[in-house]
Write a protein that holds these residues in place. Structure first.
Motif, PDB file in Angstrom:
ATOM      1  N   GLU A   1       0.834  -1.205   0.000  1.00  0.00           N
ATOM      2  CA  GLU A   1       0.000   0.000   0.000  1.00  0.00           C
ATOM      3  C   GLU A   1       0.869   1.256   0.000  1.00  0.00           C
ATOM      4  N   LEU A   2       1.970   1.200   0.718  1.00  0.00           N
ATOM      5  CA  LEU A   2       2.892   2.332   0.750  1.00  0.00           C
ATOM      6  C   LEU A   2       3.494   2.570  -0.639  1.00  0.00           C
ATOM      7  N   ALA A   3       3.863   1.478  -1.304  1.00  0.00           N
ATOM      8  CA  ALA A   3       4.480   1.581  -2.635  1.00  0.00           C
ATOM      9  C   ALA A   3       3.519   2.142  -3.672  1.00  0.00           C
ATOM     10  N   ASN A   4       2.233   1.989  -3.444  1.00  0.00           N
ATOM     11  CA  ASN A   4       1.238   2.456  -4.405  1.00  0.00           C
ATOM     12  C   ASN A   4       0.952   3.955  -4.302  1.00  0.00           C
ATOM     13  N   ILE A   5       1.502   4.593  -3.276  1.00  0.00           N
ATOM     14  CA  ILE A   5       1.295   6.038  -3.140  1.00  0.00           C
ATOM     15  C   ILE A   5       2.091   6.747  -4.223  1.00  0.00           C
ATOM     16  N   ARG A   6       1.439   7.567  -4.965  1.00  0.00           N
ATOM     17  CA  ARG A   6       2.063   8.236  -6.106  1.00  0.00           C
ATOM     18  C   ARG A   6       3.215   9.135  -5.681  1.00  0.00           C
ATOM     19  N   GLY A   7       4.357   8.943  -6.343  1.00  0.00           N
ATOM     20  CA  GLY A   7       5.491   9.814  -6.121  1.00  0.00           C
ATOM     21  C   GLY A   7       6.467   9.356  -5.062  1.00  0.00           C
ATOM     22  N   ILE A   8       6.146   8.300  -4.315  1.00  0.00           N
ATOM     23  CA  ILE A   8       7.066   7.854  -3.276  1.00  0.00           C
ATOM     24  C   ILE A   8       8.277   7.181  -3.912  1.00  0.00           C
ATOM     25  N   ASN A   9       9.435   7.412  -3.339  1.00  0.00           N
ATOM     26  CA  ASN A   9      10.690   6.883  -3.867  1.00  0.00           C
ATOM     27  C   ASN A   9      10.752   5.367  -3.679  1.00  0.00           C
ATOM     28  N   GLU A  10      10.986   4.657  -4.781  1.00  0.00           N
ATOM     29  CA  GLU A  10      11.022   3.192  -4.730  1.00  0.00           C
ATOM     30  C   GLU A  10      12.133   2.686  -3.807  1.00  0.00           C
ATOM     31  N   ARG A  11      13.264   3.364  -3.838  1.00  0.00           N
ATOM     32  CA  ARG A  11      14.380   2.952  -2.978  1.00  0.00           C
ATOM     33  C   ARG A  11      14.015   3.088  -1.508  1.00  0.00           C
ATOM     34  N   VAL A  12      13.297   4.156  -1.167  1.00  0.00           N
ATOM     35  CA  VAL A  12      12.859   4.366   0.214  1.00  0.00           C
ATOM     36  C   VAL A  12      11.910   3.255   0.639  1.00  0.00           C
ATOM     37  N   VAL A  13      10.995   2.877  -0.246  1.00  0.00           N
ATOM     38  CA  VAL A  13      10.052   1.791   0.071  1.00  0.00           C
ATOM     39  C   VAL A  13      10.800   0.473   0.302  1.00  0.00           C
TER      40      VAL A  13
END
Length: 390
Positions: A259-271
């Motif tokens: 669900e966190l990864a699906n948030i638009r604009g969030i950095n993939e590396r951070v996830v």
């Protein structure tokens, strides 16, 4: 100034410079640093000047700057900066303490009729009729060797700062205002200005007062995590989570990494690196009451009574500004008076500090508390004590 620029990059050169510094009553100082890829500023160059000499010290080449800071920190020497906060942050980071006494030309400028927080180039142009070269504004100050043009560009900042300081000090003394800035400058040496406590990082996020309950608790928790992580890894906070991303997470409240990864604009590396930890923090924050805002907040629309009070405060500001030959806007804007009236905590009110408090702030607070009155004497507005001593 006819002396050539001293470029200091050996211990012997530095030792000689320290002896020069010890004989000076004041120094113009500036720094060059990089911060685009780090949390803490990377110190790259220190410029020092007096009316007789100018030096650029290379902290990258030198094994130690301890003797230099000991010389500069002498309480017998006034340290002159323009917009000193970032420079002083570097000094504090390197030494764990702050130099005194200080003089900041940006803070002093409004007392001489300039706008609030004027830029250095504007002051140089206005006072010296010189247009600064901006060719090396975005230079990489960490690379070596620096070219002559870069060294000259850096040195110009303190060469002209010397001249500005002398002109400003003379005018302030002529106006009897030289001591008005003592508290403003003393406040610059408060270590609390340069220490960011992660648990209080959320207080600097604009728009937080619009959140309540779980959303506010999540913002507070994630802001603390972001600050701690950025500090420990020495990387910009925005590389982890931008402010707007904090709000998106607070509103969507993801419970899983997916669900966190699906948030638009969030950095993939951070996830990938922090996703599980972030979800745990979000879940814990949802089940914890937020830290109270303690803010009254300004009303969306002011009442006629509130507008009238602001008019009265404005009248006092005009009286004191006229007495001191200042533009009233320099002393206090309508926004400043609103901050004083509503005490909303969203931003610090300049009227409660330094020369503005001395000139008008103390009386404005007295008016709001009912301890003073605004009246008319001899066809002029006057500030009157509510219960004068007979």
């Amino acid at each position: 100034m006819t002396n050539k620029i001293q470029y200091i990059n050996t211990p012997d050169q530095l030792a000689k410079l320290c002896e020069q510094i010890k004989t000076e009553p004041w120094l113009a100082l500036d720094t060059e640093f990089l911060r685009e890829k780090t949390y803490y500023p990377k110190f790259c160059l220190l410029q020092i000047a007096t009316p007789d000499w100018v030096a650029c010290v290379d902290p990258i080449a030198l094994p130690s700057l301890d003797n230099l800071f000991d010389a500069i920190y002498s309480p017998a020497i006034v340290k002159v900066f323009h917009s000193s906060r970032q420079d002083l942050e570097i000094f504090y980071q390197l030494t764990g303490k702050l130099p005194e006494p200080l003089f900041d030309t940006q803070i002093a400028a409004p007392l001489l009729g300039f706008q609030e927080n004027p830029g250095y180039a504007m002051l140089v142009s206005s006072l010296l009729n010189v247009n600064l070269n901006k060719a090396h504004t975005r230079a990489d100050w960490s690379k070596r060797p620096l070219i002559d043009a870069e060294i000259q560009y850096a040195a110009d900042d303190v060469i002209y700062l010397c001249k500005i300081y002398q002109m400003m000090l003379q005018k302030l003394e002529e106006l009897g205002r030289a001591d008005w800035l003592e508290r403003d400058f003393a406040e610059l040496a408060d270590p609390a200005l340069y220490v960011v406590k992660p648990e209080k990082a959320w207080l600097k996020i604009k728009g937080k007062n619009k959140l309540t309950g779980r959303q506010l608790s999540i913002i507070q928790t994630l802001a603390e995590w972001r600050e701690k992580t950025a500090q420990s890894e020495d990387r910009p906070k925005s590389w982890l989570l931008r402010d707007e991303m904090l709000f998106d997470i607070a509103k969507l409240q993801p419970e899983t990494v997916g669900e966190l990864a699906n948030i638009r604009g969030i950095n993939e590396r951070v996830v990938n690196r922090y996703g599980a930890e972030l979800c745990q923090l979000i879940t814990a924050a949802k089940n914890r009451a937020p830290i109270p805002l303690h803010e009254k907040g300004r009303p969306a629309k002011k009442t006629q009574q509130q507008e009238a009070i602001l008019d009265i405060l404005t009248a006092l500001v005009r009286i004191r500004a006229e007495e001191n030959s200042l533009n009233p806007i320099i002393l206090a804007t309508r926004k400043d008076l609103e901050a004083l009236l509503f005490n909303d905590g969203e931003e610090e009110c300049p009227l409660l500090h330094g020369w503005r408090f001395k000139m008008a702030g103390r009386e404005l607070v007295g008016l709001l508390k009912g301890e003073l009155l605004l009246g008319i004497e001899a066809d002029k507005l006057a500030i009157l004590e509510k219960n004068p001593v007979v």
